[in-house]
Write an enzyme that holds these catalytic residues in place. Structure first.
Site, PDB file in Angstrom:
ATOM      1  N   GLY A 239      19.286  13.302  89.460  1.00  0.00           N
ATOM      2  CA  GLY A 239      19.623  12.411  88.357  1.00  0.00           C
ATOM      3  C   GLY A 239      20.013  11.000  88.699  1.00  0.00           C
ATOM      4  N   GLU A 274      19.496  17.862  94.341  1.00  0.00           N
ATOM      5  CA  GLU A 274      18.089  17.983  93.923  1.00  0.00           C
ATOM      6  C   GLU A 274      17.533  16.616  93.526  1.00  0.00           C
ATOM      7  OE1 GLU A 274      18.391  20.651  90.605  1.00  0.00           O
ATOM      8  OE2 GLU A 274      19.085  22.338  91.801  1.00  0.00           O
ATOM      9  N   GLY A 276      15.035  13.639  92.947  1.00  0.00           N
ATOM     10  CA  GLY A 276      13.581  13.474  92.841  1.00  0.00           C
ATOM     11  C   GLY A 276      13.244  11.995  92.838  1.00  0.00           C
ATOM     12  N   ARG A 277      13.590  11.343  91.727  1.00  0.00           N
ATOM     13  CA  ARG A 277      13.268   9.926  91.536  1.00  0.00           C
ATOM     14  C   ARG A 277      13.822   9.043  92.659  1.00  0.00           C
ATOM     15  NH1 ARG A 277      12.684   8.055  86.210  1.00  0.00           N
ATOM     16  NH2 ARG A 277      13.977   9.786  85.520  1.00  0.00           N
ATOM     17  N   ARG A 313       4.885   7.264  81.538  1.00  0.00           N
ATOM     18  CA  ARG A 313       6.308   6.929  81.347  1.00  0.00           C
ATOM     19  C   ARG A 313       6.550   5.830  80.306  1.00  0.00           C
ATOM     20  NH1 ARG A 313       9.596   5.426  84.489  1.00  0.00           N
ATOM     21  NH2 ARG A 313      11.256   6.862  83.862  1.00  0.00           N
ATOM     22  N   TYR A 317       8.701   7.344  77.378  1.00  0.00           N
ATOM     23  CA  TYR A 317      10.140   7.036  77.470  1.00  0.00           C
ATOM     24  C   TYR A 317      10.434   5.546  77.281  1.00  0.00           C
ATOM     25  CZ  TYR A 317       9.442  11.188  80.474  1.00  0.00           C
ATOM     26  OH  TYR A 317       9.056  12.379  81.001  1.00  0.00           O
ATOM     27  N   CYS A 344      -7.839   5.773  73.985  1.00  0.00           N
ATOM     28  CA  CYS A 344      -7.902   5.537  72.547  1.00  0.00           C
ATOM     29  C   CYS A 344      -6.657   6.061  71.849  1.00  0.00           C
ATOM     30  CB  CYS A 344      -9.162   6.171  71.979  1.00  0.00           C
ATOM     31  SG  CYS A 344     -10.605   5.335  72.632  1.00  0.00           S
ATOM     32  N   GLU A 345      -5.564   5.405  72.097  1.00  0.00           N
ATOM     33  CA  GLU A 345      -4.261   5.719  71.495  1.00  0.00           C
ATOM     34  C   GLU A 345      -3.530   4.391  71.363  1.00  0.00           C
ATOM     35  OE1 GLU A 345      -2.347   8.675  70.968  1.00  0.00           O
ATOM     36  OE2 GLU A 345      -3.809  10.125  71.672  1.00  0.00           O
ATOM     37  N   TYR A 373       7.292  11.040  88.924  1.00  0.00           N
ATOM     38  CA  TYR A 373       6.861  11.322  87.541  1.00  0.00           C
ATOM     39  C   TYR A 373       5.683  10.439  87.129  1.00  0.00           C
ATOM     40  CZ  TYR A 373      11.486  13.416  87.833  1.00  0.00           C
ATOM     41  OH  TYR A 373      12.572  14.135  88.243  1.00  0.00           O
TER      42      TYR A 373
HETATM   43  N1  LLP Z   1      17.018  19.089  89.078  1.00  0.00           N
HETATM   44  C1  LLP Z   1      16.712  19.489  87.835  1.00  0.00           C
HETATM   45  C2  LLP Z   1      17.178  20.796  87.365  1.00  0.00           C
HETATM   46  C3  LLP Z   1      15.948  18.653  87.001  1.00  0.00           C
HETATM   47  O1  LLP Z   1      15.653  19.044  85.767  1.00  0.00           O
HETATM   48  C4  LLP Z   1      15.515  17.387  87.477  1.00  0.00           C
HETATM   49  C5  LLP Z   1      14.700  16.506  86.641  1.00  0.00           C
HETATM   50  C6  LLP Z   1      15.851  17.018  88.799  1.00  0.00           C
HETATM   51  C7  LLP Z   1      16.617  17.902  89.565  1.00  0.00           C
HETATM   52  C8  LLP Z   1      15.436  15.713  89.403  1.00  0.00           C
HETATM   53  O2  LLP Z   1      15.981  14.651  88.723  1.00  0.00           O
HETATM   54  P1  LLP Z   1      15.857  13.153  89.294  1.00  0.00           P
HETATM   55  O3  LLP Z   1      16.671  13.086  90.552  1.00  0.00           O
HETATM   56  O4  LLP Z   1      14.432  12.889  89.582  1.00  0.00           O
HETATM   57  O5  LLP Z   1      16.402  12.322  88.207  1.00  0.00           O
HETATM   58  N2  LLP Z   1       9.818  12.658  83.584  1.00  0.00           N
HETATM   59  C9  LLP Z   1      11.054  11.938  83.400  1.00  0.00           C
HETATM   60  C10 LLP Z   1      12.190  12.574  84.190  1.00  0.00           C
HETATM   61  C11 LLP Z   1      12.387  14.026  83.892  1.00  0.00           C
HETATM   62  C12 LLP Z   1      13.446  14.651  84.746  1.00  0.00           C
HETATM   63  C13 LLP Z   1      13.410  16.133  84.631  1.00  0.00           C
HETATM   64  N3  LLP Z   1      14.323  16.805  85.469  1.00  0.00           N
HETATM   65  C14 LLP Z   1      10.852  10.493  83.776  1.00  0.00           C
HETATM   66  O6  LLP Z   1       9.761  10.121  84.175  1.00  0.00           O
HETATM   67  O7  LLP Z   1      11.784   9.682  83.682  1.00  0.00           O
END
Ligand code: LLP
Length: 419
Positions: A239, A274, A276-277, A313, A317, A344-345, A373
């Site tokens: 997050g 965890e 990701g981003r 995105r 969003y 076409c959107e 993402y």
């Molecule tokens: N752990 C869980 C349980 C999650 O649901 C997520 C993301 C993460 C870890 C990783 O979160 P991060 O560190 O990447 O914020 N598609 C959207 C973001 C969706 C996030 C879903 N869950 C976007 O492009 O902003």
């Protein structure tokens, strides 16, 4: 911090000119910097040096096998949310002992695969899932190591479509029910309670919600221990936000780590993250070519050959992505463009009224901060093949997912003979 920069007015990823790759493989394509991926992982890992921590890259952010392999080599674990992601993590060389399995809808097939692989932890999101997992584990003669994902009802900001920590969200076990469910899990054959799990949202721009959630978790852990649950792990999810260039200044990972260490150290738990981003976001860009500079009645449209199917995105969003011309022309006059794709959107818009130096048809542009993402959420809408992915490492580059041919794109489709 990333390794996309101009050299002699030409945008490079590390030592490779973006234009060189575009000439070789065509556009659009995703471009990742290996040095940036490694650096982001290391910044995070070093911030927790000396602490007992598992950094499980959230595979949903970028599930390319080469990206996963690179991170696995650095020591990363994986946070997976499906059988497919589990297979990817294992195929990329992530040890099962570093894999956590999250998600609200794990099926029996997926849980079987994870139990057979011997993963580190199931993050269980409901009483129903707890019963199903325990029954399955007993049937297979195994014990599932679990944490319950609890919902601390913390508002974490960010876009409403990526908020997860509020009580009205579908994720996790309600705070008011957590203690009773833990007591049940403690006595349930087939599962072994190991920890507590939380994930409050994504692109979080302040440390406050994390700290508020941790304070609640500290109390819960004390209660659970008093109830006889051996809580030895705390999974704080992902997050942490990243700078997309629209003026946000999210917390630095070192400040995030310092806060978590301060709050979590007295708990005597192994920490799981965890992210990701934070690892992949600024390590990737989507490269597209300008097809037309269309002068509409009221607006100037820069029509590029990437669309919302490639990077959804902005449409989904309202996300901001910096748009960088691959060739810098200091004398070009500024123009306010609506940068749009060919899909076409009406929603196929990357940016409205974005000031850019005047572009020429055939120019290349980079949508920055698209490493998380981006490719992972792409589709073939409008029968546009998935954009290929390229990894640069110093002066080397390689296609790590090729552009499918028309035949590959349609390979699974058949018309029954009664049509
Ligand atoms: N752990 C869980 C349980 C999650 O649901 C997520 C993301 C993460 C870890 C990783 O979160 P991060 O560190 O990447 O914020 N598609 C959207 C973001 C969706 C996030 C879903 N869950 C976007 O492009 O902003």
């Amino acid at each position: 911090m990333h390794h996309f920069e101009y050299k002699d007015d030409a945008l490079h990823a590390e030592d490779v000119a973006v234009a060189e790759i575009a000439e070789a493989i065509g556009t659009p394509f995703y471009l990742y910097s290996a040095a940036t991926l490694r650096r982001h992982y290391r910044v995070f890992a070093d911030a927790f040096a000396g602490a007992d921590a598992l950094i499980a890259f959230s595979v949903k952010a970028n599930s390319n096998l080469a990206v996963l392999k690179l991170l696995a080599r650095e020591g990363a674990g994986a946070d997976v949310v499906s059988g497919g992601e589990l297979r990817r993590a294992l195929a990329a060389g992530v040890p099962a002992g570093k894999i956590v399995f999250s998600g609200v809808g794990k099926t029996v097939e997926e849980m079987t695969a994870a139990l057979e692989a011997g993963i580190y932890q199931f993050n269980v999101e409901s009483a129903n899932e707890l019963e199903a997992l325990a029954a399955l584990a007993r049937r297979l003669g195994r014990t599932a190591p679990i944490a319950l994902r609890v919902n601390p009802d913390v508002a974490a900001g960010g876009h409403e479509k990526i908020s997860t920590g509020k009580s009205e969200d579908k994720f996790g076990v309600a705070w008011s029910e957590a203690r009773a469910l833990y007591a049940h899990a403690r006595d349930l054959d087939g599962v072994a309670v190991k920890g507590v799990d939380v994930h409050i949202g994504s692109q979080i721009a302040s440390l406050d919600p994390f700290e508020a959630a941790l304070a609640k978790l500290a109390e819960l852990i004390a209660d659970l221990r008093a109830d006889g649950c051996a809580i030895e792990r705390l999974d704080v999810g992902g997050g942490l936000g990243i700078p997309y260039g629209a003026g946000e200044v999210p917390p630095h990972p070192e400040d995030y780590a310092a806060m978590i260490r301060r709050v979590a150290e007295p708990l005597g738990v192994r920490l799981i993250f965890e992210p990701g981003r934070m690892i992949a976001g600024n390590a990737g860009a989507l490269i597209a070519r300008v097809i037309y500079d269309k002068k509409g009645a009221a607006r100037r449209f820069l029509i590029v050959d990437a669309g919302m199917n490639d990077l959804i995105r902005p449409a989904l969003y309202d996300a901001y992505h910096e748009i960088a011309p691959a060739t810098r022309r200091p004398d070009a006059p500024p123009v306010d463009y609506d940068v749009v794709g060919p899909v076409c959107e009406t929603g196929d818009i990357f940016a409205k009224g974005r000031a850019l130096p005047e572009m020429r048809e055939g120019d290349l542009v980079a949508f920055m901060s698209a490493g998380a993402y981006g490719a992972a959420q792409a589709s073939q809408y409008n029968s546009r093949p998935l954009a290929p992915e390229v990894l640069v490492d110093g002066a080397r580059w390689a296609v790590i997912r090729k552009r499918p041919s028309f035949e590959e794109m349609t390979a699974g489709e058949t018309a029954p003979d009664w049509i």
